[in-house]
Design an enzyme around this catalytic site. Structure first.
Site, PDB file in Angstrom:
ATOM      1  N   GLY A 270     -21.059  43.385 -18.162  1.00  0.00           N
ATOM      2  CA  GLY A 270     -22.143  43.206 -17.201  1.00  0.00           C
ATOM      3  C   GLY A 270     -21.576  42.598 -15.937  1.00  0.00           C
ATOM      4  CB  CYS A 337     -39.002  20.238  -3.854  1.00  0.00           C
ATOM      5  SG  CYS A 337     -39.387  18.488  -3.705  1.00  0.00           S
ATOM      6  CD  GLU A 338     -36.279  20.334  -9.426  1.00  0.00           C
ATOM      7  OE1 GLU A 338     -35.483  19.457  -9.820  1.00  0.00           O
ATOM      8  OE2 GLU A 338     -37.378  20.558  -9.945  1.00  0.00           O
TER       9      GLU A 338
END
EC number: 4.1.1.20
Length: 418
Positions: A270, A337-338
């Site tokens: 992959g 917001c992290e």
């Protein structure tokens, strides 16, 4: 992809032109790089009956699937919707290998009704197959070989405590269920994880399958999964595909001679096929100087590329708007917001608001692991094929975010009750 002194190009197309045409943030994939990787694998295993099955979860866009099919590649899927997409892309059911993990028996039945091939991942599923279908449905069996190698622990899938596959120590139990219901076992499968540096890890897994193959005289394939390591930065080690081909081909030819006939050797790449093909182009919103470091805030984040935060993965970052300026040190952060860091302490050509940055190796597990966290839109996707950029996924809109939501007017309900 190539960079000259003033331009970052994909097949001769300036990525800034692509950004202007399709907007930012934006995933851009290079079809030429995908085809190059396919050719590399095919050339390395010319001495065996090779089947390459693209692991669709890496980049599950129907146009990418069609590109794979056009190059003679089969597909490996892990969900019913990946099956539906593969069929939509034109794959025949027999070209689709379904290797689920812990899914409902209802999904298994739905998949089998579509005619795809199944790798059984657990003893309960093997028992279900016997009770439900008896000897009418051929299966592959996924084995856990108890091999703990590869990169980040989160992408190691073949160690003893992994949820994946049936333990090699349960060999007699597998045989008992198979014999009880006369289940046709046509293949054995392993996938021990990702980011293997050399052929030795594959040979360890191969020895497990070669031994278990003695239990099943009617095998059509042995499937070694994937996990080839790609380079994420200059000097990074990557799997030597030539060495892998030589060693695994020799071992497999020896196995087939002892087994009494040739069967298919399968891999399920992959990331190897699509990772290096992709870049995530982002716009610089702000350059924020703090006493300890300078932050570059961009219009993207872990909602579009979660690998740096989830796996501590490194993605090279290039300032494509200002390629000849003096280098400075920046930390590139997202707008989520992290704690949302795409790259710590990177040496980049001077970054200014409005510049376009390219995050490399974003072809695998970029869009496919993206989300609408913070109610942000997911980007558009573009595939450059034979020197022309094609839009292969539209940018999301607010209507996409609201689709499926049902609005209840609680003020009206309260008024009615009064």
């Amino acid at each position: 992809m190539q960079i000259d002194q003033n331009r970052y190009q994909i097949q001769g197309v300036d990525v800034l032109e692509i950004a202007r045409e399709f907007g930012l943030p934006l995933y851009v994939y290079d079809a030429e790089k995908i085809i190059e990787k396919i050719n590399t694998l095919q050339a390395a295993f010319r001495g065996v009956q090779l089947k390459i099955k693209y692991a669709a979860k890496a980049l599950t866009n129907v146009s990418i699937l069609k590109l794979m099919r056009s190059r003679g590649i089969d597909v490996e899927v892990v969900s019913i919707n990946e099956i539906r997409m593969a069929l939509l892309a034109g794959f025949e059911p027999g070209q689709i290998m379904y290797t689920p993990s812990g899914v409902s028996f209802g999904e298994i039945q739905e998949a089998l009704a579509l005619g795809v091939r199944l790798n059984v991942d657990s003893l309960p599923l093997l028992e279900f197959m016997g009770q439900t279908f008896g000897s009418t449905k051929p299966v592959g069996i996924r084995i856990n070989p108890h091999i703990a190698e590869g990169g980040n622990i989160k992408i190691q899938t073949g160690h003893k405590d992994s949820k994946f596959g049936i333990s090699m120590e349960q060999r007699s139990q597998i045989r008992a269920v198979v014999e009880r219901y006369a289940i046709p076992v046509v293949g054995l499968h392993i996938h021990t994880g990702s980011d293997f540096k050399n052929a030795d890890a594959f040979l360890k897994g191969a020895e497990v399958l070669f031994e278990l193959a003695n239990d099943y005289p009617n095998l059509e394939f042995l499937d070694f999964g994937s996990g080839f390591k790609v380079a994420y930065r200059e000097g990074d080690h990557s799997t030597d595909i030539g060495e892998l081909g030589r060693k695994v081909t020799a071992a497999f030819q020896n196995f087939c001679e002892k087994y009494g006939r040739e069967i298919d050797l399968c891999f399920e790449p992959g990331k190897f096929l699509v990772s290096e093909s992709g870049v995530l182009l982002v716009n610089v919103n702000i350059v924020k100087e703090n006493p300890s470091r300078t932050f570059v805030g961009v219009d993207s984040g872990l909602n579009h590329l979660i690998r740096p935060m989830m796996y501590d993965a490194y993605h090279e970052i290039v300032n494509v708007s200002n390629p000849t300026a003096e280098k400075q040190t920046y930390s590139v952060v997202g707008y989520i917001c992290e704690t949302d860091t795409l790259g710590w302490d990177r040496s980049l050509n001077e970054v200014r608001p409005g510049d376009v940055l390219a995050l490399k190796n974003a072809g695998a597990y970029g869009f496919s692991m993206s989300s609408n966290y913070n109610s942000r839109f997911r980007p558009a996707e573009v595939l450059v094929y034979e020197g022309k950029p094609y839009l292969i996924r539209q940018r999301e809109t607010f209507e996409d975010l609201m689709r499926g939501q049902i609005e209840v007017d609680f003020e009206e309900e309260i008024t009615v009750k009064k």
